[in-house]
Design a protein around this motif. Structure first.
Motif, PDB file in Angstrom:
ATOM      1  N   PRO A  87      -0.333  35.806 -51.689  1.00 46.11           N
ATOM      2  CA  PRO A  87       0.262  36.495 -51.043  1.00 46.11           C
ATOM      3  C   PRO A  87       1.350  37.319 -52.250  1.00 46.11           C
ATOM      4  O   PRO A  87       1.515  36.803 -53.304  1.00 46.11           O
ATOM      5  N   VAL A 114       9.905  31.855 -52.397  1.00 48.66           N
ATOM      6  CA  VAL A 114       8.682  32.169 -51.566  1.00 48.66           C
ATOM      7  C   VAL A 114       7.562  31.028 -51.923  1.00 48.66           C
ATOM      8  O   VAL A 114       6.449  30.944 -51.229  1.00 48.66           O
ATOM      9  N   GLN A 116       5.751  30.746 -48.411  1.00 49.40           N
ATOM     10  CA  GLN A 116       4.381  31.488 -48.367  1.00 49.40           C
ATOM     11  C   GLN A 116       3.459  30.350 -49.107  1.00 49.40           C
ATOM     12  O   GLN A 116       3.692  29.569 -49.841  1.00 49.40           O
ATOM     13  N   ASP A 117       2.067  30.743 -48.548  1.00 51.73           N
ATOM     14  CA  ASP A 117       1.039  29.681 -49.135  1.00 51.73           C
ATOM     15  C   ASP A 117       0.646  30.122 -50.647  1.00 51.73           C
ATOM     16  O   ASP A 117       0.310  31.275 -50.668  1.00 51.73           O
ATOM     17  N   SER A 118       0.681  29.211 -51.438  1.00 54.33           N
ATOM     18  CA  SER A 118       0.271  29.309 -52.746  1.00 54.33           C
ATOM     19  C   SER A 118      -0.517  28.245 -53.287  1.00 54.33           C
ATOM     20  O   SER A 118      -0.825  28.064 -54.526  1.00 54.33           O
TER      21      SER A 118
END
Length: 294
Positions: A32, A195, A199-201
């Motif tokens: 992302p 984030v 969000q996908d990390s």
């Protein structure tokens, strides 16, 4: 003396090459965008902090107003990077980088709104040239088109970058340029920290080598070398040389991503870069005239 000038020119070109890698890396890294920007910022801020301490640059803030200016300029830098990377993801490296490079003209157009400086009508002509170049890049204005979306995000990124530069310009007399960059990306690191949970990390295990290159080579080393070049070249000269960034970025994308620019990209990009060179040359002549008058 000539050898030293040639060496400094090579270093400036190398800095330009390093910064140009942002296009291909921004397009390639599969994470992302806000997460990419946070990781880029935290890596670069650590390195720039070490560099500032090594060079013994002053890091203490002078006034509360300066803190506010750093926060605002850092937020604009964050939105500039985020919208720029979205431009790269939505379209391609060529359109993303070329759209961003309208920022010198945008800066000239909006600077009188922020700073007490005289507006030059020639900027209207240059602005029309830029719009014509953008039109060639994406001739069919259809918001469903990825290329149009990319160009619009690139223009938005250029606007944010212009405002950030105008704010930063008010601080260069009180702070070292590297210190300004350090504070701005540190603010980005703090603001974007959430984030990592929002969000996908999880993909970091496969992407971290490219993130490190983006944070170290592109951001910390590239931008520090560019700032250092201003000791040996005028801002106008550095701007003219830096205008090859989209060209280098397109070449890098072709080599590593196999992105082949279209004829529209070639002609539109030529018009945009021509306006940048014209403005840089005009600025250089203006600065020389001002210097002689003093």
């Amino acid at each position: 003396m000539k050898d030293n000038h040639f060496n400094q020119l090579l270093l400036l070109l190398l800095a330009t090459l390093f910064i140009s890698s942002s296009g291909a890396l921004g397009k390639f890294i599969d994470m992302p965008v806000p997460v990419i920007i946070w990781m880029r910022s935290i890596i670069a801020s650590v390195l720039l902090y070490g560099f500032c301490r090594y060079k013994k640059y002053r890091l203490a803030l002078r006034t509360r107003k300066d803190l506010i200016l750093f926060i605002i300029s850092g937020l604009f830098l964050a939105t500039h990077w985020i919208t720029y990377f979205y431009a790269l993801k939505l379209s391609n490296v060529a359109i993303g980088m070329l759209s961003l490079f309208v920022y010198p003209i945008l800066t000239a157009l909006i600077e009188p709104l922020f700073i007490d400086t005289k507006f030059d009508p020639i900027y209207i002509v240059l602005g029309v040239m830029v719009l014509f170049g953008i039109y060639i890049l994406a001739p069919e204005f259809n918001l469903e088109s990825a290329h149009v979306k990319g160009a619009l995000f690139g223009l938005l990124s250029a606007l944010f970058y212009s405002i950030r530069n105008i704010i930063s310009k008010q601080m260069v007399s009180r702070y070292n340029s590297t210190s300004i960059m350090f504070y701005q990306i540190t603010i980005i690191s703090v603001v974007l920290l959430p984030v990592l949970w929002l969000q996908d990390s999880s993909n970091i295990e496969t992407q971290y080598p490219y993130i490190i290159i983006l944070g170290v080579i592109t951001t910390a080393v590239g931008h520090t070398m560019l700032v250092n070049s201003l000791k040996h070249f005028t801002v106008s000269t550095a701007s003219i040389i830096s205008s090859v960034q989209p060209i280098l970025g397109i070449i890098i994308a072709f080599i590593f991503l196999r992105e082949i620019p279209t004829w529209n990209t070639f002609f539109g990009g030529t018009v945009i870069l021509l306006t940048v060179v014209i403005e840089s040359l005009r600025s250089q002549k203006k600065n020389k005239a001002l210097f002689k008058s003093k």
